[in-house]
Write an enzyme that holds these catalytic residues in place. Structure first.
Site, PDB file in Angstrom:
ATOM      1  CG  HIS A  61      -1.822  -1.150   1.321  1.00  0.00           C
ATOM      2  ND1 HIS A  61      -2.279  -1.656   2.516  1.00  0.00           N
ATOM      3  CD2 HIS A  61      -2.380  -1.930   0.357  1.00  0.00           C
ATOM      4  CE1 HIS A  61      -3.081  -2.688   2.286  1.00  0.00           C
ATOM      5  NE2 HIS A  61      -3.148  -2.881   0.987  1.00  0.00           N
ATOM      6  CE  LYS A  71       1.504   3.224   5.620  1.00  0.00           C
ATOM      7  NZ  LYS A  71       0.945   2.051   4.897  1.00  0.00           N
ATOM      8  CE1 TYR A 131      -0.166  -0.735   8.461  1.00  0.00           C
ATOM      9  CE2 TYR A 131      -1.469  -1.262  10.404  1.00  0.00           C
ATOM     10  CZ  TYR A 131      -1.088  -1.544   9.112  1.00  0.00           C
ATOM     11  OH  TYR A 131      -1.628  -2.613   8.461  1.00  0.00           O
ATOM     12  CG  ASP A 170      -4.157  -5.838  -0.346  1.00  0.00           C
ATOM     13  OD1 ASP A 170      -4.250  -4.634  -0.671  1.00  0.00           O
ATOM     14  OD2 ASP A 170      -4.097  -6.212   0.838  1.00  0.00           O
TER      15      ASP A 170
END
Length: 199
Positions: A61, A71, A131, A170
């Site tokens: 992503h 992140k 995250y 995905d």
């Protein structure tokens, strides 16, 4: 905090200081001053927590249109194989990938810089994954790089004959040659506090 550079420009493996005895352990999960001292002087604006079962693969992503997310990621239970792909056209590691095993036993964190695609595969029975993000989640700006794109060649630790569990988006990810990438500087955003582009 110990740091180890990854093969991706700007990406880091982080090992926080752990204090433990027979009663258990203590560690700092976040300290703005400490992270600024190692070069991560960002305004982190959103924290996320996901739980996934074994063989779930989430990724790869990333966000476009000025919404690129850096992140810091880690697991609080279980283990994952975490991967990063560099999509910054001005980066010396453009088109390259690197990955590390992150576990709740060793408490590693991984920093994926803005301008990279990120994903992970659960290798334990389940995993709680965290995250810490430098920009807000923006569904309309999210993109998915194909997790098994042969041009990138991520080596996922998937046992022979086993298929990962994927979300529909995905499974429909685009290959490297087709996916959107970051032109020079476009991954740096527009002036949020702590943006290295402004210092």
């Amino acid at each position: 905090m110990r740091t180890e550079p990854l093969k991706i420009e700007g990406a880091l493996l982080l090992q926080p200081q752990l204090f433990g005895d027979e009663r258990g352990f203590f560690l700092e999960t976040w300290n703005r001053k400490v992270f600024a001292e190692i070069g991560l002087d960002y305004d982190f604006v959103q924290d996320n927590h996901s739980r996934s079962s074994k063989s779930v693969l989430r990724g790869m992503h990333y966000q476009v249109n000025g919404k690129a997310q850096g992140k810091i990621v880690w697991v609080s239970s279980g283990a994952v194989f975490d991967a990063v792909v560099d999509l910054r056209e001005d980066s010396p590691t453009f088109g390259k990938w690197d990955g590390r095993l992150l576990t709740s036993v060793c408490h590693e964190r991984l920093w994926a810089p803005p301008g990279c695609a990120h994903g992970f595969l659960v290798v334990s029975d389940h995993a709680d994954f965290h995250y810490k993000c430098t920009d807000y989640y923006s569904p309309k700006d999210e993109r998915t790089l194909r997790w098994d794109d042969p041009e990138i060649g991520i080596y996922w630790p998937i046992p022979r004959g086993l298929k990962p569990q994927l979300a529909p988006r995905d499974a429909a990810g685009l290959g490297f040659s087709e996916c959107e990438k970051y032109a020079a500087g476009s991954h740096l955003g527009l002036g949020f506090p702590g943006n290295p582009a402004l210092t």
